[in-house]
Write a protein that holds these residues in place. Structure first.
Motif, short mmCIF file in Angstrom:
data_model
loop_
_atom_site.label_atom_id
_atom_site.label_comp_id
_atom_site.label_asym_id
_atom_site.label_seq_id
_atom_site.Cartn_x
_atom_site.Cartn_y
_atom_site.Cartn_z
N TYR A 184 0.86 -1.19 0.00
CA TYR A 184 0.00 0.00 0.00
C TYR A 184 0.88 1.23 0.00
O TYR A 184 2.08 1.15 0.23
N GLY A 185 0.27 2.35 -0.30
CA GLY A 185 1.00 3.61 -0.19
C GLY A 185 1.80 3.95 -1.43
O GLY A 185 1.77 3.26 -2.44
N HIS A 186 2.55 5.03 -1.30
CA HIS A 186 3.34 5.55 -2.41
C HIS A 186 4.41 4.55 -2.85
O HIS A 186 4.98 3.84 -2.03
N ARG A 187 4.66 4.53 -4.16
CA ARG A 187 5.77 3.75 -4.72
C ARG A 187 6.49 4.64 -5.71
O ARG A 187 5.85 5.31 -6.53
N THR A 188 7.81 4.65 -5.66
CA THR A 188 8.58 5.48 -6.59
C THR A 188 8.42 4.97 -8.03
O THR A 188 8.16 3.79 -8.25
N ASP A 189 8.59 5.87 -8.99
CA ASP A 189 8.48 5.47 -10.40
C ASP A 189 9.79 4.83 -10.88
O ASP A 189 10.86 5.34 -10.59
N ASN A 190 9.64 3.76 -11.62
CA ASN A 190 10.78 3.11 -12.29
C ASN A 190 12.03 2.88 -11.45
O ASN A 190 13.13 3.32 -11.80
N PRO A 191 11.90 2.20 -10.33
CA PRO A 191 13.10 1.89 -9.55
C PRO A 191 14.00 0.91 -10.31
O PRO A 191 13.51 0.05 -11.04
N GLN A 192 15.32 1.05 -10.11
CA GLN A 192 16.26 0.19 -10.84
C GLN A 192 16.47 -1.14 -10.12
O GLN A 192 16.59 -2.18 -10.75
N THR A 193 16.56 -1.08 -8.83
CA THR A 193 16.78 -2.29 -8.04
C THR A 193 15.84 -2.23 -6.85
O THR A 193 15.19 -1.22 -6.61
N LEU A 194 15.81 -3.32 -6.08
CA LEU A 194 14.92 -3.34 -4.91
C LEU A 194 15.36 -2.29 -3.87
O LEU A 194 14.55 -1.58 -3.29
N LEU A 195 16.69 -2.17 -3.67
CA LEU A 195 17.18 -1.16 -2.71
C LEU A 195 16.83 0.25 -3.17
O LEU A 195 16.46 1.10 -2.36
N ASP A 196 16.94 0.47 -4.45
CA ASP A 196 16.57 1.75 -5.05
C ASP A 196 15.07 2.01 -4.82
O ASP A 196 14.65 3.12 -4.48
N HIS A 197 14.29 0.96 -5.00
CA HIS A 197 12.83 1.04 -4.79
C HIS A 197 12.52 1.47 -3.36
O HIS A 197 11.77 2.43 -3.14
N TYR A 198 13.11 0.81 -2.39
CA TYR A 198 12.86 1.16 -0.99
C TYR A 198 13.35 2.58 -0.67
O TYR A 198 12.63 3.39 -0.09
#
Lengths: 94, 482
Positions: free
Chosen positions: B322-336
């Motif tokens: 749920y909640g906000h998610r960044t656009d187009n993360p490159q990796t999982l760490l980048d995503h978090y």
């Protein structure tokens, strides 16, 4: 001890990216706050048990019984990305 | 007197005699919000149609039948947004009712409106909301306190008959004091936390904001009780928290902790609280000096324990379920890392990092474990004091409402404003803030709050004492001009 505080390293542990400006600001502010909490060293805590919780409850159980709760649809309703009844997670392995 | 100005007990009389319908009660609140909330800005959102539909079938014979209650934006109400005033939860729709909401509904109340707060309940001024700044109804240039600033402001402004907030280190009592209403933090374990977005799980407790003490007891009656969904809720029989109201307080012993009457308290706050203590004496209570020797360490313990727990609790905001998610993360760490950087506000980030640090390898014993031990000593201070007295009296806050923007660059100074409220959460005891007078600041007349702290599970004694003072003084009848 608070002289060891490294905002960059700690923010990595927290999985929280910081801008240059944030990192500089937090480094200074949190070093100041950690300096303030150093006063806890004055207290003699020898033989004192830690308190994680103010109540004395422990081992609270309820029946492990099936009951109505979210449907798959409800559980996914707030997901930013989903497909085929599943959450989509950013790729973990290359 | 207009309908929106009534307290809950007065409204109930009219509802039960059918002079007023629950629909009219909602309409009166809606009308008031429309008139004044553009200035107070206490509400984040509300679903008036839904509330009117629920009001049309309300059963006024129930304990809170037909009474609308406004809800802090950190408590889930099914089908409504629940953002904790954070961008990371913008657009989130609660899929279930928190236990307190189920309990309010069972008592016949109608949850109506989402209230502004400091993001994730972290703050003392409601300026940390990602969405708007709430004003103090007594002076619109000043803060309402926090973190439940919206909950306090709307009750003070007659935009709600009562509301719910949450208190982790004073987040109910301090805004109640600064806005001139009654705010109660129940003992830890009294009220289920299921459906409350967690900040610091060993400290958080939900409680009511009301216009008087009797209403506070009525709401507690509905809120308290064991919940199988919260393992920390206490298995206690139901009780009537209004049972001691009106009983003579003669002979009850009230402790004045010498560590709480210190330099640095605003002189007008000090004068109002000392006058209140005199009033208790004239009502027949015995005032006794007590000592809470570890008071000076409470803020330090709190900002270690609370941030440690918060850093763990807020790990769930990962942009997956749920909640906000960044656009187009490159990796999982980048995503978090990016999701959380974009979603959280500054104070929340600061506390996550502090909490992560005090739990990290090599520092855990020096900070977190030591803080937990000092927490034990703080709890023991209260146990010893309560062997001598029935309750403890002190200011709720060392100061009155400050101006919006005045403190935002000095987090430590903001934290130190919580010195009188924090220890109650660490010790798990109950506490209430009630109005005890006014201070003049730059031509504004600002409420002062009196805090009464009680033994664990002795809410009814605290309410009795609060009620006796309230009924013998005019403060609770004063309302801001809006």
């Amino acid at each position: 001890m608070s002289a060891d505080f490294d905002v960059r390293y700690t923010s990595q542990l927290a999985r929280l990216d910081l801008s240059e400006a944030e990192a500089a600001k937090f480094q200074e502010q949190l070093t100041h706050i950690l300096g303030y909490v150093e006063k806890l060293k004055e207290v003699n805590v020898e033989g004192v048990n830690p308190t994680a919780h103010s109540s004395e409850l422990c081992n609270v159980f309820r029946a492990d019984a099936e009951r109505d709760w979210f449907t798959t649809e409800q559980a996914l309703a707030n997901a930013p990305r989903q497909a085929n009844g599943l959450f989509i997670v950013t790729k973990v392995l290359e | 007197m207009e309908l929106h100005q009534l307290n809950i007990s007065e409204l109930q009389v009219l509802l039960r005699s059918r002079e007023v319908t629950p629909v009219e009660a909602i309409q009166a609140i809606e009308g008031r919000i429309t008139t004044t909330d553009t200035r107070v800005r206490g509400y984040l959102s509300r679903d008036t149609e839904k509330a009117l539909r629920e009001a049309s079938t309300a059963d006024v014979s129930k304990p809170l039948g037909g009474v609308p209650i406004a809800i802090k934006d950190v408590i889930n109400v099914r089908g409504e947004s629940c953002s904790a005033a954070s961008k990371i939860l913008k657009g989130y729709t609660a899929p279930y009712d928190a236990t307190v909401i189920q309990r309010l509904r069972a008592a016949g109340a109608i949850p109506f409106g989402r209230l502004n707060m400091d993001e994730f309940a972290m703050g003392s001024s409601t300026e940390n909301s990602a969405f708007q700044k709430t004003a103090n109804p007594w002076d619109l240039n000043r803060i309402p306190g926090g973190s439940s600033g919206g909950s306090a402001a709307v009750v003070a402004a007659d935009e709600a008959f009562g509301s719910l907030g949450s208190d982790t280190g004073g987040s109910i009592r301090q805004p109640a004091a600064l806005c001139g209403c009654v705010g109660m933090k129940p003992s830890y374990g009294r009220v289920s936390r299921f459906g409350l977005i967690a900040f610091a799980s060993s400290l958080d407790q939900i409680g009511p904001f009301t216009k008087n003490v009797r209403d506070s007891a009525l709401l507690l009656n509905a809120l308290c009780g064991k919940d199988p969904m919260d393992s920390t809720s206490l298995p206690l029989p139901a009780e009537d928290f209004s049972r001691e109201l009106g009983r003579d307080i003669k002979g009850l012993r009230i402790g004045m902790p010498k560590e709480y009457f210190i330099d640095g308290i605003d002189p007008q706050v000090n004068a109002a609280v000392r006058a209140a203590i005199k009033q208790y004496e004239s009502l027949g209570a015995e005032i006794v000096e007590v000592s809470l020797p570890h008071t000076d360490y409470a803020v330090a313990v709190y900002y270690i324990v609370a941030t440690a727990e918060a850093s763990a609790n807020l790990a769930r905001f990962d942009g997956v379920r749920y909640g906000h998610r960044t656009d187009n993360p490159q990796t999982l760490l980048d995503h978090y890392g990016k999701t959380r950087a974009e979603g959280f506000g500054e104070e929340v980030k600061r506390r996550i990092i502090l909490g992560t640090y005090v739990l990290s390898s090599g520092y855990y014993d020096a900070y977190y474990l030591r803080a937990q031990k000092v927490r034990t000593l703080i709890q023991q201070d209260f146990e010893k004091a309560f062997q001598k007295v029935d309750a403890i009296i002190c200011p709720t806050s060392p100061e009155v409402a400050f101006k919006i923007g005045e403190r935002t660059n000095d987090p430590l100074k903001m934290y130190l404003a919580d010195i009188f409220t924090i220890a109650a959460n660490l010790a798990g005891i109950c506490g209430i803030s009630i109005p005890c007078g006014f201070a003049e600041k730059d031509g504004s007349r600002l409420p002062v709050g009196l805090q009464l702290l009680g033994k664990p599970l002795e809410e009814s004694r605290v309410l009795q004492l609060a009620h006796a003072y309230e009924q013998s003084t005019p403060w609770h009848r004063e309302r801001p001009r809006l």
